[in-house]
Motif scaffolding. Structure first.
Motif, PDB file in Angstrom:
ATOM      1  N   GLY A  88      50.697  42.265  76.958  1.00  0.00           N
ATOM      2  CA  GLY A  88      49.497  42.124  77.772  1.00  0.00           C
ATOM      3  C   GLY A  88      49.213  43.304  78.674  1.00  0.00           C
ATOM      4  N   PHE A 160      40.282  42.342  72.925  1.00  0.00           N
ATOM      5  CA  PHE A 160      39.378  41.351  73.510  1.00  0.00           C
ATOM      6  C   PHE A 160      38.005  41.955  73.775  1.00  0.00           C
ATOM      7  CE2 PHE A 160      43.414  39.480  75.199  1.00  0.00           C
ATOM      8  CZ  PHE A 160      43.237  38.159  74.778  1.00  0.00           C
ATOM      9  N   ASP A 164      36.204  37.669  77.206  1.00  0.00           N
ATOM     10  CA  ASP A 164      37.380  36.913  76.761  1.00  0.00           C
ATOM     11  C   ASP A 164      38.664  37.413  77.418  1.00  0.00           C
ATOM     12  OD1 ASP A 164      35.972  35.190  75.088  1.00  0.00           O
ATOM     13  OD2 ASP A 164      36.058  36.573  73.400  1.00  0.00           O
ATOM     14  N   TRP A 168      41.370  35.008  79.302  1.00  0.00           N
ATOM     15  CA  TRP A 168      42.794  35.154  78.982  1.00  0.00           C
ATOM     16  C   TRP A 168      43.589  35.433  80.249  1.00  0.00           C
ATOM     17  CZ3 TRP A 168      45.629  39.749  79.706  1.00  0.00           C
ATOM     18  CH2 TRP A 168      46.949  39.705  79.239  1.00  0.00           C
ATOM     19  N   ARG A 169      43.081  36.336  81.076  1.00  0.00           N
ATOM     20  CA  ARG A 169      43.791  36.679  82.314  1.00  0.00           C
ATOM     21  C   ARG A 169      43.856  35.482  83.266  1.00  0.00           C
ATOM     22  NH1 ARG A 169      46.543  38.075  85.761  1.00  0.00           N
ATOM     23  NH2 ARG A 169      46.919  40.128  86.693  1.00  0.00           N
ATOM     24  N   ASN A 172      45.906  32.485  80.372  1.00  0.00           N
ATOM     25  CA  ASN A 172      46.907  32.853  79.356  1.00  0.00           C
ATOM     26  C   ASN A 172      46.517  32.398  77.955  1.00  0.00           C
ATOM     27  OD1 ASN A 172      48.663  34.134  81.185  1.00  0.00           O
ATOM     28  ND2 ASN A 172      49.650  32.178  81.701  1.00  0.00           N
ATOM     29  N   SER A 173      45.347  31.844  77.772  1.00  0.00           N
ATOM     30  CA  SER A 173      44.900  31.408  76.456  1.00  0.00           C
ATOM     31  C   SER A 173      44.255  32.578  75.715  1.00  0.00           C
ATOM     32  CB  SER A 173      43.879  30.278  76.582  1.00  0.00           C
ATOM     33  OG  SER A 173      43.261  30.013  75.333  1.00  0.00           O
ATOM     34  N   GLU A 174      44.630  32.750  74.457  1.00  0.00           N
ATOM     35  CA  GLU A 174      44.074  33.819  73.637  1.00  0.00           C
ATOM     36  C   GLU A 174      42.818  33.383  72.881  1.00  0.00           C
ATOM     37  OE1 GLU A 174      47.091  35.541  71.133  1.00  0.00           O
ATOM     38  OE2 GLU A 174      48.506  35.776  72.814  1.00  0.00           O
ATOM     39  N   SER A 175      42.242  32.274  73.262  1.00  0.00           N
ATOM     40  CA  SER A 175      41.017  31.819  72.608  1.00  0.00           C
ATOM     41  C   SER A 175      39.895  32.820  72.838  1.00  0.00           C
ATOM     42  CB  SER A 175      40.605  30.442  73.128  1.00  0.00           C
ATOM     43  OG  SER A 175      40.235  30.512  74.487  1.00  0.00           O
ATOM     44  N   ARG A 176      38.907  32.790  71.957  1.00  0.00           N
ATOM     45  CA  ARG A 176      37.756  33.680  72.071  1.00  0.00           C
ATOM     46  C   ARG A 176      36.481  32.841  72.158  1.00  0.00           C
ATOM     47  NH1 ARG A 176      42.074  36.470  71.102  1.00  0.00           N
ATOM     48  NH2 ARG A 176      41.922  38.707  70.647  1.00  0.00           N
ATOM     49  N   GLY A 220      41.519  37.201  67.240  1.00  0.00           N
ATOM     50  CA  GLY A 220      41.278  35.818  67.606  1.00  0.00           C
ATOM     51  C   GLY A 220      40.913  34.888  66.468  1.00  0.00           C
TER      52      GLY A 220
END
Length: 543
Positions: A88, A160, A164, A168-169, A172-176, A220
């Motif tokens: 990260g 990203f 997004d 995420w920040r 902590n989810s990497e979803s888009r 993603g």
């Protein structure tokens, strides 16, 4: 009372606003962010600098509210490419090699050759970007990164869109967000979720097949509609940094211009149709984005989209734009010899553009003219100083001015400023024409952003387009749109449509003046002739 925070990361600053569920703004904060310009056409930023600015503004707007009363937060940002390693941490995207310069800003034009290559493939995925991909989008920028900074490409395990990155920040989810992916990353989406996804053939043709490694993890695969809850809400770390509670709902993000559209598309005014599909929204800042939604797919050459559910759920979005609007007006003013003397004599509360508007009124009165608009009868501008985004989709186009003299006084600057305002509006008319020809039925213009506070700009839009312009009473439409995301994630409304109706509010109507329509029609013919002339000059010089 429950509150919702909207965050907007624009080109030069991060902003936050505190809202109630009826769209009332209680507090706003702004903090600058850094821009690096290592060489011509290259514009970069730092993701940690941006996150620190976000924390600063959020803490300011919530400092007097009990944390338990902040129920949700939403983020929007420019469509800029963020590179991070597997832990990260930032990965450089810059020729400077500095890891803190890990964002390629939306307005960066380094990837022109890559965009041209993509367009030469004529791949079916280009149908949804008006037939031509823009070098402002992320796929050309990823191609440039892989080709020119191979070490960075190898290290960059997470790529990203900036909106997004913020979620995420925060979680902590990497979803888009579906918004970012369909609008800027060539992700396929439609009413049938089973058909949604990345097109492997497209990326193989571009030499980017490695993006599919590990089930597309780098760019993603967990895709959420704007306003859907992200992860488990704020992480413990992010909550501490923002002075909010862990688990506070975070809405799936949206691009900043799209947040502006979301924050004003449903605003109301007496005598104006409430049909969302008859409205063209102008989100005005450094650049301007032109947003219109429709119930069905409408393909428009030179205009991005149609994108499904990218802004309003269940509607298709077409997005036009001008690459430099507010920035162009600033450039015209800042580079003129008369500007410094004006700044020396006006007080800090007076904006140079306001002074010039007053000067134009005095000039028209002195010359016994019917309106300031006719002061530019013999002065014409083609405004694409940073290329054309829509509807020509030609980033290599440049600006033109016809009718210059040796004069360098204030009146000369005022007239040039007016001609530029008019030229930007003719650019919107050009976009409106192609939208209408393709099948959109537009009878109302909505405007938000910095230029919405410029009466000359707004009235010129109404006069040139011959349509009423709605100015939302709540001027911070972009922040409203972001707050709507947080409110939806928190379950404050049954649907996004309910949130739009509740939080958009009322608007003032600016009506067109028909007496000036013929004058602008003549200047519009000159406007379109200028770009033909530019192309002819290019042919002559290439022989």
């Amino acid at each position: 009372m429950n509150y919702y925070v909207g965050v907007d990361v624009g080109t030069g600053s991060a902003r936050a606003g505190l809202f109630s569920s009826d769209g009332k703004l209680y507090k706003i904060a702004v903090h600058p962010i850094e821009i690096f310009n290592p060489q011509a056409g290259f514009y970069e930023q730092c993701s940690e600098n941006i996150w620190n600015a976000v924390c600063h503004v959020v803490k300011k707007v919530v400092d007097e509210i009990p944390s338990e009363n902040i129920k949700g937060i939403g983020f929007c940002a420019t469509c800029s490419l963020v590179a991070l390693d597997e832990t990260g941490l930032p990965v450089t995207v810059s020729p400077s090699g500095k890891d803190e310069q890990n964002i390629i800003l939306w307005m960066d034009h380094r990837a022109e050759a890559e965009a041209n290559f993509i367009n030469e493939t004529r791949h079916e995925m280009l149908r949804c970007v008006g037939g031509k991909i823009s070098l402002e989008m992320e796929t050309p920028k990823m191609m440039w990164l892989k080709k020119n900074l191979t070490a960075s490409w190898s290290r960059a395990k997470l790529l990203f869109d900036l909106p997004d990155f913020l979620t995420w920040r925060a979680t902590n989810s990497e979803s888009r967000s579906l918004c970012s992916l369909v609008c800027k990353w060539n992700y396929k989406a439609g009413p049938d979720p089973k058909s949604n996804g990345w097109n492997l053939d497209f990326f193989e043709r571009l030499g980017l097949s490695d993006l599919s490694d590990d089930n597309w993890k780098r760019i993603g695969i967990d895709v959420k509609a704007p306003g859907d809850p992200v992860g488990s809400g704020l992480s413990i770390k992010a909550a501490r940094e923002l002075n909010l509670l862990p688990g506070t709902a975070v809405g799936a993000s949206i691009i900043d211009a799209h947040a502006g559209g979301l924050g004003m598309v449903g605003c109301s005014a007496p005598g104006i149709s409430s049909d969302l599909t008859n409205r063209l929204g102008l989100i005005c800042g450094t650049s301007t984005c032109h947003m219109v939604v429709s119930a069905k797919e409408i393909f428009v050459d030179g205009v991005w989209g149609p994108y499904y559910s990218a802004m309003v759920p269940g509607f298709w979005l077409n997005e036009g734009g001008q690459s430099a609007t507010g920035k162009l007006l600033d450039h015209i003013i800042d580079t003129h010899p008369a500007t410094q003397s004006i700044r020396n004599k006006i007080d800090k509360k007076t904006h140079v553009q306001g002074y010039l508007s007053q000067l134009l009124e005095a000039m028209a009165k002195k010359k016994n003219l019917s309106d300031v608009a006719v002061l530019t009868k013999n002065l014409h501008v083609w405004p694409d100083f940073h290329g054309n985004r829509s509807p020509l989709a030609e980033p290599s186009l440049q600006g033109m001015i016809s009718g210059l003299s040796l004069s360098t006084d204030e009146e000369n600057l005022a007239t040039l400023y007016l001609a530029t305002v008019q030229a930007l509006t003719y650019g919107t008319k050009h976009i409106l024409e192609v939208l209408t020809t393709a099948g959109h039925e537009i009878n109302t213009i909505l405007i938000c952003g910095g230029l919405s506070q410029n009466p000359l700009f707004v009235q010129t839009q109404a006069d040139v387009l011959g349509l009423p312009v709605l100015l939302p009473h709540q001027r911070e439409s972009v922040l409203v749109g972001s707050a709507i995301l947080g409110a939806c994630a928190a379950g404050a409304f049954p649907s996004m449509h309910d949130a739009i109706q509740s939080m958009n509010g009322a608007a003032t109507v600016v009506t067109p003046r028909k007496l000036l329509y013929e004058h602008h029609e003549r200047k519009y013919k000159v406007f379109k002739k200028m770009v033909q002339d530019q192309k002819e000059y290019e042919k002559l010089m290439s022989n």
